[in-house]
Design an enzyme around this catalytic site. Structure first.
Site, short mmCIF file in Angstrom:
data_model
loop_
_atom_site.label_atom_id
_atom_site.label_comp_id
_atom_site.label_asym_id
_atom_site.label_seq_id
_atom_site.Cartn_x
_atom_site.Cartn_y
_atom_site.Cartn_z
N SER A 153 -12.85 29.99 -76.57
CA SER A 153 -13.63 30.72 -75.57
C SER A 153 -14.92 31.32 -76.12
CB SER A 153 -12.77 31.81 -74.93
OG SER A 153 -12.16 32.61 -75.92
N LYS A 199 -9.86 31.58 -64.01
CA LYS A 199 -11.16 31.07 -64.45
C LYS A 199 -11.63 30.01 -63.44
CE LYS A 199 -10.86 32.81 -69.03
NZ LYS A 199 -9.86 32.93 -70.08
N HIS A 248 -9.69 27.64 -70.68
CA HIS A 248 -11.07 27.23 -70.41
C HIS A 248 -11.20 25.72 -70.21
CE1 HIS A 248 -13.31 30.99 -70.86
NE2 HIS A 248 -12.42 31.31 -71.78
C1 LIG Z 1 -9.10 34.08 -70.56
C2 LIG Z 1 -8.05 33.59 -71.45
C3 LIG Z 1 -6.74 34.03 -71.30
C4 LIG Z 1 -6.35 35.11 -70.33
O1 LIG Z 1 -6.36 34.67 -69.01
P1 LIG Z 1 -6.19 35.73 -67.85
O2 LIG Z 1 -5.68 34.94 -66.71
O3 LIG Z 1 -7.52 36.36 -67.60
O4 LIG Z 1 -5.19 36.73 -68.34
C5 LIG Z 1 -5.78 33.48 -72.11
N1 LIG Z 1 -6.08 32.55 -73.04
C6 LIG Z 1 -7.34 32.13 -73.22
C7 LIG Z 1 -7.62 31.09 -74.24
C8 LIG Z 1 -8.37 32.63 -72.43
O5 LIG Z 1 -9.61 32.22 -72.62
#
Ligand SMILES: *Cc1c(COP(=O)(O)O)cnc(C)c1O
Length: 393
Positions: free
Chosen positions: A182, A241, A210
């Site tokens: 990320s 996301k 992602h």
């Molecule tokens: C954003 C993210 C999460 C968390 O996701 P949420 O649904 O916002 O809790 C977990 N793992 C990775 C790799 C992320 O980028």
């Protein structure tokens, strides 16, 4: 007079001095290419709203319909009286979308990681973890009580060396990697990682937060991208996301999913997403399954922005995805860059330690399908102006 809490003020002051204090901005508009942030209309390069679904009329309509049908809250955890027909439909549809047999949803991607890791390994076990894995993987790993062995970032050879060094010292082993990282926007070499874990009988888990809606055919994710269907044991994902809503998921075999229904602690002890959320996710799946248009536009925008920003002389690191870091070095520079961008009407956050390693502060630009070409051009022009002013380019 000193008090028991004075240390907090000292810590906060130290963060401010180091340029690492989070000043959190406030949004007062729907998500999209443009946002109202702290009362000002700005071009948005911050959100994980890859496909522009967070305010898509179809999702909003489905959420509203089901809000009226089911009301607001879930009123119980899933195992007592909180499993809706909508949750099960969403799980069935997610499994089909991912090309696996089963899926289970959680409140968030974060809790999906806590649930999965804690259910799969314990004190007698070992976790092989990419050194740049997401905080929720790190926390889930620590909570599990398993021994954590970090391997060099995206390095299957180092993973194999670490597996060999640990041979015979554990009951079960689990390798975990982010799919798309990320902060850098690079993609894990999942095919090579799979080859290593399969050769050594190590379970494999990928966090595709992602990658969903971004990689693979029509946004089916990293497993689809590498054609590894049926080979990766646990696919973790988020619905907050590209899906534009909120929630997390684990996709895999019915065995894994059944086990998580019995032993996934966030599933057992915390209430689920609301009916409106689940319905909006179903609408997102309808859109993703009916056309690749949004995913195609996301990649077209990404290609254009990356080409132009590089041509301006910025360093975008090792990214190959819509996550586009603009590497700036020290945290105060990145913070000043972000402030200057905001003055000019561009919202792009500075990221510093501990989100990224010290000395690797950056602005992270998130390109989306919601951006029109004019939006990208406007953003590029302002990046160029601020970059020259701060002598970064
Ligand atoms: C954003 C993210 C999460 C968390 O996701 P949420 O649904 O916002 O809790 C977990 N793992 C990775 C790799 C992320 O980028």
């Amino acid at each position: 007079m000193t008090t028991r809490l004075d240390w907090i003020q000292q810590e906060l002051d130290a963060l401010k001095e180091a340029g690492l204090y989070n000043r959190i901005r406030t949004i007062s508009s729907p998500q999209g290419a443009w946002l109202v942030v702290d009362g000002k209309r700005v071009l948005n390069f911050c959100s994980n709203n890859y496909l522009g679904l967070a305010n898509h009329p179809r999702l909003v309509e489905k959420a509203r319909e089901n809000l009226e049908k089911y009301g607001c809250g879930p009123a119980a955890v899933r195992t007592i009286a909180g499993t809706l027909d909508l949750h099960l439909e969403l799980e069935r549809r997610l499994a089909a979308f991912k090309g696996v047999e089963a899926a289970i949803t959680f409140q968030s991607g974060f809790t999906a990681n806590l649930a999965a890791i804690g259910a799969l390994v314990g004190k007698e076990d070992v976790i092989f973890s990419d050194e740049l894995n997401h905080a929720s993987i790190i926390d889930g790993s620590r909570l599990s009580g398993a021994r954590i062995v970090r391997y060099a970032h995206a390095d299957p050879a180092d993973l194999e060396a670490k597996i060999k060094e640990s041979a015979g010292s554990y009951r079960r082993a689990l390798a975990i990697t982010d799919g798309v990282f990320s902060m850098d926007g690079d993609v894990a070499p999942l095919d090579k990682i799979y080859a290593v874990t399969a050769a050594h009988g190590v379970m494999l888990m990928v966090d595709d937060a992602h990658g969903e809606g971004v990689l693979g055919r029509g946004g089916r994710g990293i497993v689809d991208h590498f054609g590894l269907h049926g080979k990766v044991d646990i696919e973790v994902g988020t619905l907050s996301k590209a899906f534009g809503v909120v929630g997390g998921l684990v996709a895999g075999s019915p065995l894994v999913v059944d086990w998580l229904r019995q032993r996934g602690r966030p599933f057992l002890f915390s209430s689920a997403v609301t009916a409106a959320d689940a319905a909006a996710c179903l609408a997102a799946l309808d859109l993703l399954e009916s056309s690749t248009e949004l995913v195609d536009r996301l990649w077209a925008n990404t290609g254009y922005f990356k080409k132009e920003i590089t041509r301006l002389g910025f360093d975008t690191g090792i990214s190959t995805t819509p996550i586009t870091p603009i590497m700036l070095g020290e945290a105060p520079v990145a913070q000043q860059f972000s402030r200057e961008l905001f003055e000019e009407g561009v919202f792009a956050m500075a990221l510093g330690f501990p989100t990224v390693p010290r000395g690797k502060a950056r602005i992270r630009v998130m390109v989306s399908a919601a951006h029109a070409r004019e939006d990208l051009d406007r953003g590029l022009e302002i990046f160029a102006r601020v970059g020259r002013k701060l002598r970064v380019i």
